[in-house]
Scaffold this motif. Sequence first.
Motif, PDB file in Angstrom:
ATOM      1  N   ARG A   1       5.673  -0.079  -0.513  1.00 58.80           N
ATOM      2  CA  ARG A   1       5.040   0.997  -1.288  1.00 58.80           C
ATOM      3  C   ARG A   1       5.210   0.802  -2.789  1.00 58.80           C
ATOM      4  O   ARG A   1       4.581   1.497  -3.583  1.00 58.80           O
ATOM      5  CB  ARG A   1       5.630   2.349  -0.881  1.00 58.80           C
ATOM      6  CG  ARG A   1       5.427   2.679   0.585  1.00 58.80           C
ATOM      7  CD  ARG A   1       6.003   4.033   0.963  1.00 58.80           C
ATOM      8  NE  ARG A   1       5.275   5.115   0.294  1.00 58.80           N
ATOM      9  CZ  ARG A   1       5.806   5.879  -0.651  1.00 58.80           C
ATOM     10  NH1 ARG A   1       7.059   5.667  -1.084  1.00 58.80           N
ATOM     11  NH2 ARG A   1       5.084   6.856  -1.204  1.00 58.80           N
TER      12      ARG A   1
ATOM     13  N   ALA B   1      -2.253   2.683   4.986  1.00 56.06           N
ATOM     14  CA  ALA B   1      -1.431   1.580   5.492  1.00 56.06           C
ATOM     15  C   ALA B   1      -1.513   1.495   7.012  1.00 56.06           C
ATOM     16  O   ALA B   1      -1.602   0.396   7.585  1.00 56.06           O
ATOM     17  CB  ALA B   1       0.016   1.749   5.039  1.00 56.06           C
TER      18      ALA B   1
ATOM     19  N   GLU C   1       0.856  -1.198   0.000  1.00 54.43           N
ATOM     20  CA  GLU C   1       0.000   0.000   0.000  1.00 54.43           C
ATOM     21  C   GLU C   1       0.889   1.243   0.000  1.00 54.43           C
ATOM     22  O   GLU C   1       1.778   1.371   0.852  1.00 54.43           O
ATOM     23  CB  GLU C   1      -0.906  -0.012   1.233  1.00 54.43           C
ATOM     24  CG  GLU C   1      -1.687   1.256   1.483  1.00 54.43           C
ATOM     25  CD  GLU C   1      -2.621   1.627   0.349  1.00 54.43           C
ATOM     26  OE1 GLU C   1      -2.399   2.689  -0.262  1.00 54.43           O
ATOM     27  OE2 GLU C   1      -3.560   0.835   0.073  1.00 54.43           O
TER      28      GLU C   1
ATOM     29  N   ASP D   1      -2.783  -3.195  -2.549  1.00 55.28           N
ATOM     30  CA  ASP D   1      -3.437  -2.180  -3.349  1.00 55.28           C
ATOM     31  C   ASP D   1      -3.108  -2.439  -4.819  1.00 55.28           C
ATOM     32  O   ASP D   1      -2.191  -3.192  -5.143  1.00 55.28           O
ATOM     33  CB  ASP D   1      -2.945  -0.788  -2.926  1.00 55.28           C
ATOM     34  CG  ASP D   1      -3.808   0.333  -3.474  1.00 55.28           C
ATOM     35  OD1 ASP D   1      -4.824   0.038  -4.138  1.00 55.28           O
ATOM     36  OD2 ASP D   1      -3.460   1.506  -3.243  1.00 55.28           O
TER      37      ASP D   1
ATOM     38  N   LYS E   1     -12.454   0.167  -1.653  1.00 57.46           N
ATOM     39  CA  LYS E   1     -12.198   1.437  -0.974  1.00 57.46           C
ATOM     40  C   LYS E   1     -13.361   2.391  -1.225  1.00 57.46           C
ATOM     41  O   LYS E   1     -13.861   2.436  -2.346  1.00 57.46           O
ATOM     42  CB  LYS E   1     -10.911   2.078  -1.506  1.00 57.46           C
ATOM     43  CG  LYS E   1      -9.627   1.411  -1.082  1.00 57.46           C
ATOM     44  CD  LYS E   1      -8.446   2.202  -1.634  1.00 57.46           C
ATOM     45  CE  LYS E   1      -7.124   1.635  -1.165  1.00 57.46           C
ATOM     46  NZ  LYS E   1      -5.970   2.398  -1.707  1.00 57.46           N
TER      47      LYS E   1
END
Length: 262
Positions: free
Chosen positions: A164, A145, A139, A184, A232
């Motif tokens: 990341r 996160a 993420e 993600d 999300k």
Amino acid sequence: MAFSDSFKPHIPYLRRHARLLTGDQARGDAAVRDALQAAVAGQASIETDWPPRVALYRLFHACWKPEAASPVSDDTTQAQLDRIPALARRALLLTAVEGFPARDAARILGLNAGDIDHLLVDAQNTIEAGLRTRVLIIEDEPIVALDIEAIIADAGHDVEGVARTRREAIDLFRSSEIGLVLADIQLADGSSGIDAVNDILADQDVPVVFITAYPERLLTGERPEPAYLITKPFMPETIAATISQVLFFADAKPAEPAPLIG
């Protein structure tokens, strides 16, 4: 607008729900297809006076046969599947993941509203027993996160690291003992969480949950796709319930090669 047109936007999310129930993309998509075909053939009815999304999920649950959708290969796996009462697991996923209020979940399952709370307690207590694991978070948004880390810790799991980028994700995975990946789609350097996961799956079979603001793009049923998706913005109970369900199926299934995601 025709009633059939009104529930079309909800079909991708029903696929997600079916995949969580069955633990598999192909079986979940087939169960959705069978329910829709039964309605078209007049073998199952749709409650046209209900809200379209509630009516669609009711159709699915009225048609779905868990015994056919979740075949098992040995007595150990059957025992694990039998730990969770079927209605309790359905109630948990309808409320915590799909976001239905208890009243609508009861309508979908053909139950009284008062039964849902008892089912939710039974499901959560059973499904979390003995499923603690180490989680890798992929993420790129620090606030998101941190939220995910807190949710995972509250659910009794350990966060092994936060990546990341695609490269960070692969390095962290290869240097740690990871039992679950939470990823993600879009990452900090423009790389893809899907590509990172495919690199990981090429090394080792591990359960994966994707987080995305656009789940319908990954729920078309037209190619190999993630079996587990969280939308999300998410609620903490959605992540906790999804992780529990994923780990349950990972624990219950015999080892087999993990498919790469298209």
